[in-house]
Design an enzyme around this catalytic site. Structure first.
Site, mmCIF file in Angstrom:
data_model
loop_
_atom_site.group_PDB
_atom_site.id
_atom_site.type_symbol
_atom_site.label_atom_id
_atom_site.label_comp_id
_atom_site.label_asym_id
_atom_site.label_seq_id
_atom_site.Cartn_x
_atom_site.Cartn_y
_atom_site.Cartn_z
ATOM 1 N N THR A 40 -33.700 -54.568 -2.987
ATOM 2 C CA THR A 40 -32.278 -54.207 -2.736
ATOM 3 C C THR A 40 -32.142 -53.485 -1.361
ATOM 4 O O THR A 40 -33.117 -53.365 -0.288
ATOM 5 C CB THR A 40 -31.883 -53.071 -4.065
ATOM 6 O OG1 THR A 40 -32.047 -52.093 -3.554
ATOM 7 C CG2 THR A 40 -31.589 -54.170 -4.938
ATOM 8 N N TYR A 74 -26.420 -33.532 2.694
ATOM 9 C CA TYR A 74 -27.297 -34.655 2.824
ATOM 10 C C TYR A 74 -28.589 -33.853 3.289
ATOM 11 O O TYR A 74 -29.264 -33.285 2.869
ATOM 12 C CB TYR A 74 -26.686 -35.381 3.609
ATOM 13 C CG TYR A 74 -27.935 -36.915 3.156
ATOM 14 C CD1 TYR A 74 -27.805 -38.031 2.198
ATOM 15 C CD2 TYR A 74 -29.203 -36.852 4.371
ATOM 16 C CE1 TYR A 74 -28.772 -39.262 2.201
ATOM 17 C CE2 TYR A 74 -30.081 -38.055 3.992
ATOM 18 C CZ TYR A 74 -29.942 -38.710 3.522
ATOM 19 O OH TYR A 74 -30.517 -39.597 2.881
#
Length: 397
Positions: free
Chosen positions: A51, A236
């Site tokens: 993916t 993040y």
């Protein structure tokens, strides 16, 4: 069976074989439209190949450089009345297209963190390819069993130090709300996230491949990272995931030394924010991406996964001179981080509400990209027709 999308939060529980095949075909068509990559790779191992960036890397190598590819992934095939994972159907479609084009393509399904899968990959390389000239490391997993100690690690997605509060969006409903994420309370949460998502497993792979003699002279290896804008730093880059990415990037000097006698080199590529199964799970990020897509599409500089990876291969990894930033990283997030782009995104961020999100963002594009990941919302696929949930990957018996 007839397969329709079923979702739970940021997860799609079903995937569509023909839709996934269409997703793969579209990426292949794009890579072929860009022509062959000068001096591109010829024998490639992609770890995390089913993916996102890993799949796009495999497609870019195969159809942009006529490369033989081995893909490693951990996916579930379909069973009677139950569809398999999108990554399984992507890999089935990729192999079918590669074999039709006369390209070598084989796949290994299993836990890439394990010594067993590393050995299986090495034996396949020895048997079929001899040596490889590119190793792409693109694993994304929430947990890892350490191959030496047997210890189980689970990653966490949290800020460090202080709670993080900001806007987020439920991309299914378009409801914009405030969210507060509490910071980690244990150092072990940070350490565990590094153990799962840091550079140790990349190092183990390259060590084992070199020891087995299957890395060619002048080989390259690349792993993927992300930095993003300051508004996502707390969750993040400065959070637990960021600590793991720092560890990943810090692995490069060690690998360069390890590969020195082969004239080999390792890189970390900092990529653009994109809709992936991983990014959909990060609060704040879907809202940021929806606004970013709006700005970049209006400027004509938007890229998806395959556009990013084709450009990485053609203009960076296999360019005459590989341009690096001050930290030694390749940057294909350069268009995302342009000052004009970030200024416009910041302006929209301050304005966005539930009432105006559909008009000032590309939330519709985000949703479509999300469902495309699982093979849904392609105009030329009849989703009311029966689909073969038992679709197989040709090289996996």
């Amino acid at each position: 069976m007839i397969i329709q999308p079923r979702t739970r939060g940021f997860i799609c529980l079903t995937s569509h074989p023909e839709g996934c095949a269409e997703n793969v075909r579209k990426q292949i068509e794009y890579v072929k439209s860009k022509g062959l990559i000068n001096n591109g790779p010829k024998k490639v191992l992609v770890i995390g190949a089913s993916t996102g960036f890993g799949l796009a890397s495999r497609i870019s190598a195969a159809f942009g450089s006529n490369a033989a590819t081995i893909g490693v992934f951990f996916e579930k095939p379909g069973t009677e009345g139950r569809p398999g994972t999108a990554g399984w159907y992507n890999s089935a479609a990729f192999e079918k297209e590669a074999h039709a084009a006369g390209l070598y393509a084989k796949s290994i399904n299993g836990d890439a963190f394990s010594d067993e899968i590393k050995k299986e990959a090495i034996e396949l390389i020895k048997k079929d390819l001899g040596q490889i000239d590119l190793v792409v490391y693109s694993l994304a997993s929430p947990r890892r069993t350490h191959p030496k100690s047997g210890e189980n690690f689970a990653s966490v997605l949290k800020p460090i130090g202080e709670p993080f509060s900001n806007k987020t969006v439920d991309f299914h409903t378009g409801v914009v709300s405030d969210i507060t994420i509490n910071p980690v309370t244990e150092q072990s949460d940070i350490d565990n996230t590094i153990a799962v998502m840091g550079g140790e497993d990349w190092k183990f792979w390259i060590e084992d491949l070199k020891a087995a003699g299957v890395l060619a002279q002048g080989c390259k290896t690349v792993a993927y990272s992300y930095i993003g804008p300051e508004l996502t730093y707390p969750i993040y880059r400065n959070g637990t995931i960021g600590m793991a990415k720092n560890d990943l990037e810090g692995t490069v000097p060690y690998l360069n030394e390890l590969l020195g006698d082969l004239n080999g080199v390792s890189y970390v590529s900092v990529n653009k924010a994109l809709v992936t199964q991983s990014s959909s799970a990060i609060p704040v990020v879907p809202l940021y991406i929806s606004l970013l897509y709006k700005v970049m599409k209006e400027k004509g500089i938007h890229e998806g996964c395959v556009e990013q990876m084709q450009r990485l291969f053609a203009d960076r990894l296999y360019a005459d001179n590989v341009v690096l930033d001050s930290e030694g990283r390749i940057r294909v997030d350069d268009l995302e981080m342009r000052e004009d782009v970030q200024a416009e995104v910041a302006e929209l961020w301050n304005k966005v509400t539930t009432e105006n999100i559909e008009s000032i963002s590309d939330l519709a594009g985000y949703r479509r990209d999300f469902f495309n990941l699982f093979g849904f919302e392609f105009d030329n696929i009849d989703y009311n027709a029966e689909s073969d949930e038992l679709t197989s990957v040709e090289s996996i018996k």
